[in-house]
Design an enzyme around this catalytic site. Structure first.
Site, PDB file in Angstrom:
ATOM      1  N   SER A   1      26.750   1.051   5.816  1.00 30.23           N
ATOM      2  CA  SER A   1      27.872   2.081   6.943  1.00 30.23           C
ATOM      3  C   SER A   1      27.084   1.682   7.874  1.00 30.23           C
ATOM      4  O   SER A   1      25.808   0.489   8.243  1.00 30.23           O
ATOM      5  CB  SER A   1      26.836   3.339   6.873  1.00 30.23           C
ATOM      6  OG  SER A   1      25.631   3.852   7.385  1.00 30.23           O
ATOM      7  N   LYS A   2      27.829   2.072   9.168  1.00 30.07           N
ATOM      8  CA  LYS A   2      27.086   2.782  10.609  1.00 30.07           C
ATOM      9  C   LYS A   2      26.580   2.809  11.140  1.00 30.07           C
ATOM     10  O   LYS A   2      25.621   1.943  12.148  1.00 30.07           O
ATOM     11  CB  LYS A   2      28.638   3.091  11.100  1.00 30.07           C
ATOM     12  CG  LYS A   2      29.712   2.138  11.944  1.00 30.07           C
ATOM     13  CD  LYS A   2      30.580   2.855  12.973  1.00 30.07           C
ATOM     14  CE  LYS A   2      30.784   2.863  14.554  1.00 30.07           C
ATOM     15  NZ  LYS A   2      31.495   1.382  13.996  1.00 30.07           N
ATOM     16  N   ARG A   3      25.453   3.179   9.914  1.00 32.02           N
ATOM     17  CA  ARG A   3      23.832   3.546  10.337  1.00 32.02           C
ATOM     18  C   ARG A   3      22.909   2.745  10.036  1.00 32.02           C
ATOM     19  O   ARG A   3      21.908   2.604  10.724  1.00 32.02           O
ATOM     20  CB  ARG A   3      23.583   4.763   9.858  1.00 32.02           C
ATOM     21  CG  ARG A   3      24.697   6.452  10.255  1.00 32.02           C
ATOM     22  CD  ARG A   3      24.336   7.316  10.462  1.00 32.02           C
ATOM     23  NE  ARG A   3      25.417   7.902   8.511  1.00 32.02           N
ATOM     24  CZ  ARG A   3      26.403   7.334   8.379  1.00 32.02           C
ATOM     25  NH1 ARG A   3      27.148   7.769   9.681  1.00 32.02           N
ATOM     26  NH2 ARG A   3      27.286   7.418   7.336  1.00 32.02           N
TER      27      ARG A   3
END
Ligand code: GLU
Ligand code: ZN
Length: 492
Positions: A265-267
Site C-alpha cells: 500500500s501507499k503507506r
C-alpha cells in the site's frame, strides 16, 4: 485472421495511456504500470499518452504534478502526448477539462443514460436492511423517481449526484492477462459520476478521457479490475453519443504484494519511487526489477535493458498471479546494472550524492573532481547503489576536523597503527607500491601478522571504517600528510 492483441488495428495505431493522480511520491506499482504501457507502445510503434488525473483539486498539488514529471524523466520513460510535449487530444491535465466533463454529463442526463439521485447513504442502507438484500451499493431507487417525492426532496434543498444507469446484463470481457472475466449485474450497481456539487468523479473522467483520447488498450493494476465493468457500458454509451470508438481492450497487471502477503500500500515504507531514488538505485535497475513483477524476458535471464524489454514485450505473457515486491532481488538486479555502467557515467551519477552529503561543493570544484576521478576506479566495481559512494569515498572528501573513526581499534590494533606510522613517516615516495611494500615489510614480515590483522587497524584509522576501497590506493589518494595525521590521531 485478426490479431489477438491488436484486433483490426495496425500496430502503429496502438494508443495507451499512463494516468497518474498527482498526490506525491509515485507508488512503485504505478511505475510498473507506466513501464508496461511504455513497453507495449514502443513494442508496437504506437503512442503513449500521459494524462494527469487531478480532478480532486484538494488532494492534487502542483508539487505532486512536478514530482510525476520529474520521476518519469528520471526513469527515462518518455511519452508521445501529454504535458510538456502536447498533442492533438489535449488538454492532458484533467483539471483543465472541467467544461468538457460538464457538457458530457449533461448529454448523458439528457439521454437518460444517467439520472439524478437524491438519496442519502442512510436511506440506501435503511432500504437494504428492510428488503434483506445482500447486494452492496446503490439500489436504483431514483431510476424512476415518483414526481411527488422528487418535489419534496427538492423543496428540502437536496442536491443530487448524477448516477450512471447500468445495463441489466452481465458484463463480459476478454482480459489480455486474465482471459475471460464476467461481472454479474447484481454486483455492479448504478454508480455516481458527478458529485452533488457538480464535480466530476474518476468513474466518469477516466473512461471519458480514454474515449476522447482514442485509447485502444488499457493496461493497469488488478486493483482497478472492479472499475472495468462500470466503464465498459459507459464507453458504449459514449460511442452512441459520438464520443470515441467503444471500449478499449483491457489487461489487468498482477497485484504487487508487500510484507505478509498484503497488497503493497501507499503507506508501506518502500512503496514510493522517491525512496529508491534517494537510496541511490539506478533507473535501469529499478525498471528492470519492476518488469519482473509479472513479466520475464526469458527463463534463464533476468537482467535486461528497457530497450530489450520493449523489443520482447508481449502482454499475453504477463502472469496474472500476484507478484511479491522483494527488495533483496531489487538490490541484486540493481547491482548487476551498476556493473554495466561505465566509469565516467557512474562518476557523473555519484556526484549528486556526494553533494547531498556535503562532501563536495555544488558545483564540484576541480580539485574535488580530480580526486573523485582518481578514486572512482577503486569503487566502480564495488558499490551496489550510487549512495554507497558516500560511505566508501567519504573519508577522502571529509574535512580533517570532521573525520571520525566509526569502528573500534583495540590495543593490539594500536600497536599496529604505531608501527605503521613509523614505517610510513619517512617514505621518500608516497605511492601505492611503496606504501604497500613498507607496510608488508613492517607488519607482515617484521611483526609476523596475518595480512588481515595487519591491515585492518590501519584501514580503520585512515578511512574510519573496516569497509573501504583498497587500502594502499586509498592511502596514496589521501596523501602523506592526512594519512599520517590520522594514524597519529588513532593513537591519541
Ligand atoms: N488515476 C488513476 C490511478 O492513478 C488511474 C487508474 C487507471 O489506470 O485507470 O489509479
Ligand atoms: Zn437515489
Amino acid at each position: 485472421m485478426t490479431d489477438p492483441v491488436l484486433g483490426d488495428l495496425q500496430p502503429s495505431e496502438v494508443r495507451v495511456r499512463f494516468p497518474p493522480s498527482p498526490t506525491g511520491n509515485l507508488h512503485v506499482g504505478n511505475v510498473r504500470s507506466a513501464l508496461f504501457n511504455w513497453a507495449f507502445a514502443r513494442h508496437h510503434g504506437g503512442t503513449l499518452v500521459l494524462r494527469i488525473e487531478d480532478t480532486d483539486l484538494a488532494r492534487n498539488t502542483l508539487e505532486g504534478y512536478r514530482s510525476i514529471i520529474d520521476s518519469l524523466h528520471w526513469l527515462g520513460i518518455d511519452w508521445d502526448e501529454g504535458p510538456e510535449v502536447g498533442g492533438d487530444h489535449g488538454p492532458y491535465r484533467q483539471s483543465e477539462r472541467f467544461p468538457i466533463y460538464a457538457e458530457v454529463a449533461q448529454a448523458l442526463r439528457e439521454e437518460q443514460a444517467a439520472y439524478d439521485c437524491y438519496c442519502t447513504t442512510e436511506e440506501v442502507d435503511a432500504r437494504r436492511k428492510a428488503s434483506g438484500s445482500k447486494n452492496q451499493g446503490y439500489d436504483g431507487f431514483c431510476r424512476d423517481l415518483d414526481p411527488d417525492r422528487l418535489a419534496v426532496w427538492q423543496a428540502e434543498g437536496r442536491t443530487p449526484v448524477l448516477r450512471f444507469r447500468m445495463p441489466e446484463e452481465p458484463i463480459v470481457f476478454d482480459d489480455l492477462v486474465r482471459g475471460e472475466v464476467t461481472f454479474l449485474p447484481e454486483h455492479v450497481p448504478d454508480f455516481a459520476i458527478l458529485r452533488a456539487n457538480g464535480d466530476p468523479l474518476y468513474t466518469l473522467v477516466n473512461p471519458l478521457d480514454d474515449a476522447m483520447m482514442g485509447i485502444t488498450h488499457v493496461l493497469r493494476g488488478e486493483d482497478l479490475l472492479s472499475s472495468t465493468p462500470r466503464q465498459i457500458p459507459l464507453y458504449r454509451t459514449l460511442q452512441r453519443l459520438g464520443v470515441g470508438n467503444g471500449p478499449p481492450r483491457f489487461g489487468h497487471l498482477p497485484m504487487v504484494m508487500g510484507e505478509g502477503n498484503r497488497k503493497l500500500s501507499k503507506r508501506d515504507p518502500g512503496s514510493g519511487l522517491l525512496d529508491y531514488v534517494d537510496r541511490g538505485f539506478l533507473p535501469e535497475g529499478l525498471l528492470n526489477y519492476l518488469a519482473l513483477l509479472g513479466w520475464g524476458i526469458a527463463e534463464d535471464r533476468d537482467v535486461f535493458t528497457m530497450q530489450e524489454m520493449a523489443e520482447a514485450f508481449d502482454i499475453r505473457r504477463v502472469n496474472p498471479s500476484p507478484a511479491r515486491f522483494d527488495v533483496k532481488k531489487l538490490e541484486a538486479i540493481n547491482s548487476a546494472h551498476m556493473r554495466r555502467i561505465s566509469l565516467p557515467d557512474m562518476t557523473e551519477r555519484v556526484i549528486p550524492f556526494l553533494v547531498e552529503a556535503e562532501l563536495v561543493d555544488e558545483p564540484i570544484t576541480s580539485d574535488q573532481r580530480s580526486l573523485l576521478d582518481a578514486a572512482m576506479p577503486l569503487v566502480h566495481e564495488r558499490i551496489n547503489t550510487l549512495s554507497e559512494s558516500v560511505s566508501m569515498l567519504g573519508f577522502l572528501f571529509v574535512d580533517e576536523q570532521a573525520f571520525a573513526v566509526t569502528d573500534e581499534i583495540d590495543d593490539a590494533g594500536r600497536d599496529v597503527v604505531r608501527a605503521s606510522y613509523d614505517a610510513l613517516a619517512d617514505l621518500d615516495d608516497w605511492s601505492t607500491s611503496t606504501i604497500e611494500a613498507a607496510l608488508r615489510e613492517t607488519l607482515v614480515d617484521g611483526m609476523g601478522l596475518k595480512p588481515r590483522n595487519a591491515f585492518g587497524p590501519v584501514r580503520v584509522a585512515v578511512t574510519g571504517s573496516r569497509i573501504s576501497p583498497p587500502l594502499f590506493e586509498s592511502l596514496e589518494l589521501l596523501g602523506r600528510e592526512r594519512s599520517l595525521g590520522r594514524l597519529q590521531a588513532a593513537l591519541a
